[in-house]
Structure formats: C-alpha cells, structure tokens
Scaffold this motif. Structure first.
Motif, PDB file in Angstrom:
ATOM      1  N   ALA A 164      62.815  84.823  52.256  1.00 45.46           N
ATOM      2  CA  ALA A 164      62.925  85.860  53.361  1.00 45.46           C
ATOM      3  C   ALA A 164      64.230  85.868  54.120  1.00 45.46           C
ATOM      4  CB  ALA A 164      61.795  85.385  54.328  1.00 45.46           C
ATOM      5  N   MET A 165      64.172  87.023  54.736  1.00 44.05           N
ATOM      6  CA  MET A 165      65.796  87.177  55.733  1.00 44.05           C
ATOM      7  C   MET A 165      65.276  87.795  56.958  1.00 44.05           C
ATOM      8  SD  MET A 165      68.175  88.627  52.457  1.00 44.05           S
ATOM      9  CE  MET A 165      66.886  89.808  51.881  1.00 44.05           C
ATOM     10  N   PRO A 170      70.040  82.820  60.826  1.00 44.87           N
ATOM     11  CA  PRO A 170      70.859  82.532  59.587  1.00 44.87           C
ATOM     12  C   PRO A 170      70.438  81.433  58.764  1.00 44.87           C
ATOM     13  CG  PRO A 170      72.086  81.650  61.737  1.00 44.87           C
ATOM     14  CD  PRO A 170      70.832  82.450  62.050  1.00 44.87           C
ATOM     15  N   PHE A 171      69.462  80.699  59.144  1.00 52.16           N
ATOM     16  CA  PHE A 171      69.111  79.450  58.483  1.00 52.16           C
ATOM     17  C   PHE A 171      67.549  79.216  57.922  1.00 52.16           C
ATOM     18  CE2 PHE A 171      72.228  78.138  61.950  1.00 52.16           C
ATOM     19  CZ  PHE A 171      73.236  78.236  61.201  1.00 52.16           C
ATOM     20  N   LEU A 172      66.639  79.940  58.805  1.00 48.49           N
ATOM     21  CA  LEU A 172      65.340  79.881  58.558  1.00 48.49           C
ATOM     22  C   LEU A 172      64.890  78.656  58.142  1.00 48.49           C
ATOM     23  CD1 LEU A 172      65.140  83.475  56.724  1.00 48.49           C
ATOM     24  CD2 LEU A 172      64.321  82.745  59.161  1.00 48.49           C
ATOM     25  N   TYR A 173      64.321  78.332  56.955  1.00 45.58           N
ATOM     26  CA  TYR A 173      63.671  77.078  56.524  1.00 45.58           C
ATOM     27  C   TYR A 173      64.431  76.468  55.646  1.00 45.58           C
ATOM     28  CZ  TYR A 173      59.790  78.754  59.482  1.00 45.58           C
ATOM     29  OH  TYR A 173      59.289  79.280  60.683  1.00 45.58           O
ATOM     30  N   HIS A 174      65.989  76.908  55.280  1.00 40.16           N
ATOM     31  CA  HIS A 174      66.521  76.301  54.107  1.00 40.16           C
ATOM     32  C   HIS A 174      66.973  75.027  54.737  1.00 40.16           C
ATOM     33  CE1 HIS A 174      66.504  79.890  51.586  1.00 40.16           C
ATOM     34  NE2 HIS A 174      66.195  80.341  52.644  1.00 40.16           N
ATOM     35  N   GLY A 175      67.536  74.138  53.613  1.00 41.62           N
ATOM     36  CA  GLY A 175      67.954  72.883  53.971  1.00 41.62           C
ATOM     37  C   GLY A 175      69.149  72.694  54.498  1.00 41.62           C
ATOM     38  N   LEU A 176      70.020  73.504  54.214  1.00 40.34           N
ATOM     39  CA  LEU A 176      71.360  73.479  54.721  1.00 40.34           C
ATOM     40  C   LEU A 176      72.219  72.208  54.287  1.00 40.34           C
ATOM     41  CD1 LEU A 176      71.148  74.474  58.789  1.00 40.34           C
ATOM     42  CD2 LEU A 176      72.213  75.485  56.656  1.00 40.34           C
TER      43      LEU A 176
END
Ligand code: FAD
Ligand code: DLZ
Ligand code: SF4
Length: 531
Positions: A280-281, A286-292
């Motif tokens: 999703a976007m 910018p980060f949503l649920y991502h790990g980074l």
C-alpha cells in the motif's frame, strides 16, 4: 589545556597511531563501511595484541556516485562509532578520517599506506559488496607484496558458491524456488514435519490490501545525533551540500544498540500489519508499516538471520500473524539473498544489460520532484527528505515510470544508487535492471512490471490528490501512466508478444477500436514530447 569533543577524538586517534607504530603488526584487518559487524569474517580470530584494524573514510567512496547526504552521514557516523566500540574492547584501530591531510582518498591508496607504515605479515579482508571494489582488491597482493586473504561474507545466509550451485543447470532463476530452499536450510517457519508453517510457502496474495482511509500509521523511532554524529553531519553539510537530498533531520541509527532498538520498535508497532499493507501507499505517509532496516542490514548493524529469527519469534509468541511474518522473512531470506547471489553470478555484464535498448534521459523531475503526477512527486519528495521510499514506490512508481518511458538503465541505476540510504550496488543493481526495468531480459522476473495508473490507484490514495484523471486514457487530463503503458507495449511487441504472461494485455489491446488505439498512442507521444 581545554579541548572540545572533536579535538579529544583527534588526539585519541593520534595517540593510538603513535602507539601502534611501535608494535609489530601480524594481521592488518581492513573493515569497509558496510562491514560494521562484530562477527564479520575479517575480524574472526583477531588477536588484540598483534593485529590492527584499519578503517578509512574515503573521497573515492563518498564520491563514486553523488550519494544522498543522509546516506553518507549514516555510513561515516556508524564507522566512527564502530571504531570506538572496537577500541573500548581493547582492539587496536587505525582510523583515517575523510579530512586527514595524508588521506590518499582510495581503498588501494590507504591500504598501501598502512602496509608501508605497519609492515603487516598479511592483510585480511571480507569480500566486498561491490564488483568494482573486488577488482581493486585483486591487485593488492601483487602490488603491495603482502599476502591478502579475502574471506567470504558469512553474514549472508547463502554463500556465493552455494548460490552458484543452486543456479547451475537451471533454465530459470526464480526467487520463489530459491526461497523455499533457504527456508529449509535456515529452519525458519517450518512445522514439526519440516513442512512450511501454515501449509504454504508463500502468503503473497494476503499482502495486497489497500489502506483504510482513516488509518494512521504508527510513529517511528528516530535517534538524536550524539556529538560524534553531529560532527559528521557538519562535515557532510560542508562537503556534500550540492548532492540531492536534505541532511537536516538526520535520525537514523548509527550504532548496533540503536539499530536493535529500531528493530524492536518495528516488531512491536508495525510487523503485525506489515503483511496486510506491504504494497500500500499513502500520501504524506512515507513509512507505513515497513521495517526501515535495510540500511542497518546493509552496513552490518543488524544481521539477516537475527532479524528473521526475531520476526519468527513474534509469530510463535502470537504477536504477529503468519502472513506478516512470512512476508517479512521472504523479503530478507528470499529476495535479499537472491539478488546478492544473482549480482555476483552475473557481474560484470549485468551492469550493461539493456533488453529494450532504452535510451531516454531520466527526466529532471527525478531530481527536483517538480511534477504534477502526485505518485511521483510524493515518492521523490520523501526520497529527498529521508533517503527512503518503500519497495512498491521504488518498483511501481519511479521504477515503472522509468520503464514505460524507456529511460536509459545506466541513468536509472545511478539514480537509485545515489538517492537511497540503503543503496549498495549488489542489491540496487538487480532490483533496478532486473526487477524494475526488465533490462536483463527476464533473468530475474518472468515479465516486466509494467502497469497503467490503475495499479497505483488500487494501492494508494495518490490519484485522489492528482491533477490527472486515472480513469482517462486519452487527452491532456489523462493519467500519463495509462497511455504510456500501451505505448510501451506497442513499442516492445517484438520482444514481449511471445511471453505467455503478456498474452492477455496484447489481446485487450487488439480488441480496442483502431481510433481508440491511435488516440492513446497520440496521447503518449504528446506526453513524451513534452518530457
Ligand atoms: P521492508 O519492506 O520492511 O522489507 C524488509 C527487508 O527486506 C528490507 O529491509 C530489505 O533488507 C529486504 N528487502 C525487501 N525487498 C527487497 C528486495 N527487493 N531486494 C533486496 N532486499 C529486499 N534495497 C536495498 O537494500 N538497497 C537498495 O539499493 C535497493 N534498491 C532498490 C531499487 C529498486 C528499483 C527496487 C524496486 C527495490 C530496491 N531495494 C533496495 C529493495 C527494497 O525496495 C528495499 O530493500 C526496501 O524498500 C527497504 O525498506 P525497508 O527496510 O522498510 O523494507
Ligand atoms: C558507501 C560508502 C561511503 C559513502 N563511504 C565509505 C567510506 O568512506 N569508507 C568505507 O570504507 N566505505 C564507504 N562506503 C561503503 C563502500 O562504498 C562499500 O564498502 C563498498 O562499496 C563495498 O561494498
Ligand atoms: Fe500517478 Fe496517474 Fe494516479 Fe496521478 S492519476 S497519481 S499520475 S497514477
């Protein structure tokens, strides 16, 4: 005498250098800026009494592409912290700063200088992440007249030999089959019978939900720069201010403890929803649920195995669902290991691949962000701010647009290498040439990731905020992705029409009325002319 923090660090470095010149060095161990792991193979067997660790900040490495300033800060600050941590453990470290007058600016120059000064019996190094650096290392033994031991990088779970063995004799090198073997080998997410947990290897179909409108993604954990990092920020602001990207607001982890804290925060706050919203976007999110965590993995502050095991623990403890944990582990154990294997299997030719003979210059707005296309503007703007965009933005927005307009793969590759905090060629190049651009002609992907605006509309709220109409295919208000998609398909018919996975779109195209097809192609050409 009063000295500030910067002077203290310099004086400490000077004293260590003086001390070391008086002690014979058995093994000189070179640690590169992406090898900042205590257990990295080049540090294995280190004898603190007789060995010396060499770390070098280099004009050649900070300048071989115009890296985003946040990426340079992360690497140099992490290197300085890593060196300090080694010294605290009693390890002798020769650390050469970027601004040191005697710094020759290249790995070869600094290794030669260190060999000359310390006369080590041998040089030990872990294999580098990039082809061009391996090429340099190949010359060292002869040029420096010292034995050079290049050790394999066992932070990766699949060695280069094991990958080559897996690839041998296969017609197609598909990630999915590699990933299954890696799951078995690493013993991750298997049930008591050694079968995949939950009865399937892959829960990809459960990773494509669009975001509920009012969902607010969690706040992320950032780190205030300490004096060491502040000093690097000042250096980078001074030397690299003309590079794309903002250095202000730097908050990435630069130590292992910080990276572990960031991982922990991700596991608690984001992992449970990672699977559902992986593709999703959302505008201004910018980060949503991502790990980074890609930069931390790539420089060595975290290791892939520990990250995958931590995610598996979250599943076993009932803290995260299987579709999230499997999806996350697949990215690291599957994609990350796979692209690295592919890079080393196919280099150096891979960098020159250009299946579609694409040669258009990358539009200026990739640097300025100045475009009416909201999807691109958002992806580029957050890249400037954070040196970060998540996978679907890289693949289906900036990557897909570059594919559709026929952008020159060399320029596209350079852009990705410059702008992302996690960019190292071994991982960036296969993702760009193989996944986003299909420049390798299908080594990595079974078909190009070409899509019209419909995909972006389904996975984001960008189109609702855009000047263009995603439902229109023709005319000045039509979403450019729509007409460009058909122009791409038409241009590359000789190369793609035999691909069984491309049959459906070609049939749809054939069914359209002639006038409609002509209008679409005209809309695409008018757009490309304006570009
Ligand atoms: P998450 O979405 O949280 O995923 C978890 C981890 O899985 C990542 O940290 C990363 O280590 C790994 N991962 C996920 N997808 C991939 C992938 N396709 N290949 C390798 N590892 C993956 N990744 C880089 O690390 N460096 C790059 O230079 C890079 N360039 C890319 C260029 C293009 C054109 C594309 C399409 C992808 C690229 N990727 C790159 C892969 C991916 O986009 C990033 O790893 C991811 O966006 C990093 O953010 P994250 O840590 O929040 O990832
Ligand atoms: C990316 C990078 C940068 C910007 N600077 C340095 C540096 O000053 N010193 C160093 O040892 N490494 C740096 N790196 C990482 C190297 O480019 C990386 O180790 C090689 O590309 C091999 O993967
Ligand atoms: Fe992007 Fe087209 Fe949607 Fe605008 S309408 S955000 S250009 S996909």
């Amino acid at each position: 005498m009063w000295v500030n923090r910067a002077q203290q660090v310099r004086l400490a470095g000077f004293c260590v250098t003086r001390f070391m010149t008086q002690n014979p060095v058995r093994a000189l161990r070179l640690i590169l800026g992406d090898q900042l792991t205590d257990t990295v193979s080049s540090l294995q067997g280190l004898d603190p009494d007789s060995d010396l660790v060499l770390m070098v900040e280099l004009a050649a490495e900070t300048g071989y592409v115009r890296h985003h300033p946040k990426k340079i800060v992360l690497i140099l600050a992490a290197m300085r912290h890593f060196a300090e941590a080694l010294r605290r453990r009693g390890v002798r470290v020769e650390y050469v700063r970027l601004e040191a007058a005697e710094n020759t600016g290249s790995f070869s120059g600094e290794v030669a200088r260190a060999v000359d000064r310390f006369q080590p019996e041998k040089l030990i190094v872990t294999e580098p992440g990039e082809w061009r650096v391996l090429e340099m290392m190949r010359d060292w033994q002869e040029a420096l007249d010292v034995p050079v031991e290049v050790r394999s990088d066992d932070r990766f779970l699949c060695s280069l030999d094991a990958f080559a063995g897996w690839a041998e004799g296969r017609k197609q090198l598909r990630m999915e089959y590699f990933y299954r073997e890696m799951r078995r080998k690493a013993g991750l997410l298997l049930d008591a019978d050694g079968k995949p947990e939950g009865g399937a290897w892959n829960f990809d179909s459960e990773n494509r939900k669009s975001l509920p409108k009012d969902l607010r993604p969690p706040d992320r954990l950032w780190f205030d720069p300490d004096p060491v990092t502040e000093e690097v920020i000042a250096l980078v602001s001074d030397r690299f201010q003309d590079h794309f990207g903002d250095v202000e607001g730097f908050g990435y982890a630069v130590t292992r403890d910080q990276a572990l804290a960031a991982l922990d925060a991700f596991l608690g706050d984001c992992l449970p929803s990672f699977g559902d919203y992986q593709d999703a976007m959302k505008k201004d999110a910018p980060f949503l649920y991502h790990g980074l965590i890609s930069a931390y993995l790539n420089v060595g502050l975290l290791t892939p195995l520990e990250v995958c095991q931590a995610a598996e623990r979250a599943y076993r403890n009932g803290d995260a669902p299987l579709n999230a944990v499997e999806g996350f582990i697949r990215q690291i154990l599957g994609w990350r290991e796979y692209v690295r294997g592919l890079y080393w299997l196919k280099m150096p030719d891979y960098a020159g691949t250009n299946f579609f003979a694409a040669d258009r210059d990358l539009p200026d707005f990739y640097w300025s962000g100045d475009t009416d296309m909201t999807c691109l503007a958002q992806s580029i703007e957050q890249t400037r701010n954070h040196a970060y965009a998540h996978h679907i933005q890289r693949l289906m927005v900036t990557g897909c647009f570059a594919l559709l307009i026929g952008a020159d793969p060399v320029q596209v590759n350079r852009w990705y290498l410059e702008v992302y905090v996690d960019a190292f060629e071994w991982v960036e190049l296969p993702n760009t040439h193989g996944m986003a651009l299909f420049a390798d002609g299908g080594v990595m992907a079974s078909k190009p990731y070409a899509a019209s605006g419909k995909y972006i509309d389904r996975m984001s709220d960008y189109c609702a905020h855009c000047k263009y109409d995603v439902k229109q295919n023709t005319g000045p208000d039509a979403c450019p992705f729509n007409a460009l998609y058909w122009r791409f398909m038409e241009n590359n018919r000789p190369l793609l029409s035999n691909n069984p996975r491309m049959g459906m779109p070609y049939r749809t195209w054939a069914k359209m009325a002639d006038e409609k097809r002509a209008a679409i192609l005209q809309t695409a050409d008018a757009f490309l002319d304006r570009l």
